[in-house]
Design a protein around this motif. Sequence first.
Motif, PDB file in Angstrom:
ATOM      1  N   TYR A  35       0.371  -1.601   0.630  1.00 41.18           N
ATOM      2  CA  TYR A  35      -0.023  -0.104   0.176  1.00 41.18           C
ATOM      3  C   TYR A  35       1.245   0.941   0.135  1.00 41.18           C
ATOM      4  O   TYR A  35       2.616   1.156  -0.091  1.00 41.18           O
ATOM      5  CB  TYR A  35      -0.692   0.359   1.248  1.00 41.18           C
ATOM      6  N   LEU A  54      -3.925   3.436   0.349  1.00 43.19           N
ATOM      7  CA  LEU A  54      -4.585   3.133  -0.952  1.00 43.19           C
ATOM      8  C   LEU A  54      -3.439   1.807  -1.565  1.00 43.19           C
ATOM      9  O   LEU A  54      -2.805   1.828  -1.270  1.00 43.19           O
ATOM     10  CB  LEU A  54      -3.984   4.084  -2.572  1.00 43.19           C
ATOM     11  N   ARG A  55      -4.239   0.958  -2.073  1.00 40.55           N
ATOM     12  CA  ARG A  55      -3.407  -0.379  -2.889  1.00 40.55           C
ATOM     13  C   ARG A  55      -2.828   0.236  -4.031  1.00 40.55           C
ATOM     14  O   ARG A  55      -3.683  -0.211  -5.127  1.00 40.55           O
ATOM     15  CB  ARG A  55      -4.627  -1.351  -3.049  1.00 40.55           C
ATOM     16  N   GLU A  56      -1.638   0.005  -4.092  1.00 39.42           N
ATOM     17  CA  GLU A  56      -0.633   0.570  -5.226  1.00 39.42           C
ATOM     18  C   GLU A  56       0.840   0.561  -4.218  1.00 39.42           C
ATOM     19  O   GLU A  56       0.988   0.286  -3.222  1.00 39.42           O
ATOM     20  CB  GLU A  56      -1.168   1.909  -5.041  1.00 39.42           C
ATOM     21  N   TYR A 104      -2.217  -6.098   6.064  1.00 38.09           N
ATOM     22  CA  TYR A 104      -3.404  -5.058   5.383  1.00 38.09           C
ATOM     23  C   TYR A 104      -3.616  -6.256   4.654  1.00 38.09           C
ATOM     24  O   TYR A 104      -5.349  -5.789   5.392  1.00 38.09           O
ATOM     25  CB  TYR A 104      -2.369  -3.538   4.973  1.00 38.09           C
ATOM     26  N   THR A 117      -9.023   2.408  -7.719  1.00 41.69           N
ATOM     27  CA  THR A 117      -8.080   3.826  -7.782  1.00 41.69           C
ATOM     28  C   THR A 117      -7.738   3.884  -9.215  1.00 41.69           C
ATOM     29  O   THR A 117      -7.421   2.820 -10.232  1.00 41.69           O
ATOM     30  CB  THR A 117      -7.354   3.330  -6.910  1.00 41.69           C
TER      31      THR A 117
END
Lengths: 248, 380
Positions: A169, A181-183, B263, B375
Amino acid sequence: MIQVVLADDEVLARQKLRQLLREERDIEVAGECATASETIELVRLVKPNILFLDIRMPGMDGFDVIGALSEDRLPMPAIIFTTAYDQYALRAFEVHAVDYLLKPFTAERLHTAIYRVREGALANESAMGSSEVDADALGPATRIVFKSRGRILFLPVAEIRWVVAEENYVRLCTAQDTHLLRETMSHLETRLDPQMFLRVHRSYIVNLNHVKEVRTEQNGESIVVMNDGHKLAMSRGYRSRILESMRR
Amino acid sequence: MTVQPKARHRTQLVLMHPVVFLGAWVLLGTVLALQDWINLHRWGYHISFVIELEAWDMEFLIFGILSFLMWRFAGTFIQNGRLGRVLAAAFPLSVAVSVLKEMTFVLFFPNLPLNRPHMSYWERLQFHLYANVVNDMVIFWCSVFLFRGLGYYQRSLKSENIAAQLEVQLSNARLSALRMQLNPHFLFNAMNSISSLMRTDVDAADEMLEQLSSLLRISLERGSAQLIPLSDEIEFIEVYLSMQDRRYSDRIRRRVTVDPELYDVLVPAMILQPIVENAYVHGLSKIEKNGDLLIEVHRQQSYVEFTITNSGVGLIASSQKPSGHGVGISNLCNRLRLHYGEKGSFELTQLDSNLVRVRIRFPIQTSDGHSEHPTRFGAE
């Protein structure tokens, strides 16, 4: 004066907008409409600067309104979507909407949206209605859409102060908030404008507009000090790069 | 759990596919023809193998067709009818089928039996019936019992399937019931807070309403998912905490620390909220200032460990006790047990006279496909 049109099939929803907009001195509500066809007519007539647009309305929906207006070859108003549904966010982003307000929204959230219009974060009207943006094909990203804590954000990248890597993330830090953000860091780095953003560490990217100084601590470690006083570690390897960028 | 019986169910249906079924009969005919031909050879009778094959295969093909028709038109009755009635009906049917079979067979082979002076159709039929009627009846009854057996087999598969499904449904129902109990309770409290703020501070009420909508949106999006990525649970608890900030203004310092590598770990949905709510209700709300709330998620070998520490009045002074605590907590323990069995644990400890700690552990399970958070990057 900024002319705005309110399109929503619910009278209470329009009333709320009208009331909140009273606090913005430079804004004048030019008209209200409850259906898509009314909206198209009214926008053609008064040519507002901003259109507050609900997505689900009887008959045609908000996207049909945009479709019809973009065929006019007239300057498009800035679109701010107001909706209870979050699933249209990507589509709204792709038709260059300025913002996407999920109902119920606060006065503060509305204010941010209007601020974005004023800032002209998306002022180039020629882009409106043009072909969809595919980020990877074009230049650096100017804004990012994502969901954070139940809100949809169309964040101009200029508002990002720095980015922290957290495994799979990244955390985007802005003036008021942070967003997870998952990035990946490396993908984000390729999407950001190198004139504005610089990788200073395996785990940090900084916005050069928010960097105050680069300093060497007594122990010999280099750090980046941000305008708000926040300090970020800097890898040796990146030191010469950042000094060079700051000189530019 | 339910996949395996389904697969077996299908193979059984394959047996009753007409091509497979008739093929099996013809194959049996071929084997018997071969055996008959070899036998005759050994005893000095030289007959063309082609004739043998034709006769045997045709015989079994006719049988196959007749029993397939029987399956199509009387299969359900043979499978599900009372055994006595099936037997009673099958007896006359066995005679009829045998005769029908021989009648058809004789029609196809006018030159059988071989090397005999000319025989009329009825004479030949008589000959074949004398020679074969017992065999025919035996084969007929084999078919009947095969179909009956298939019925038993199918029913046992079905009940096995149903039992497995029931088990899944039951635990799902149990889990969702437990989850539902967590939500409304919290929902009504929040609405009451908004109702109160509405009179004193409109902006605050507005903000809280937005946060509450965010929480509802996040939970609706999860749907009935029992296990969600930790990042989603943390997002939820952060909105919840910012709602609490409004109520407790500056009295409480709070911190959330999560190992970023965790996560993507799957955790039971709404695992944190009841504990954090308890921390506020039983601990933090009782102190005037400098309250502390610390939420940490770390990895312990192959386990994920949640540690929630809060200051307050301690367990003894409050009604909070290791046993007999609120419905939210006992639900949480039940859910841990249902998901992880003996491997999940919940522990409530008093560290100090005014410091309480909850610790939850369960095995790490990682999600493969990630949730579709939109996103995207845009360039003008």
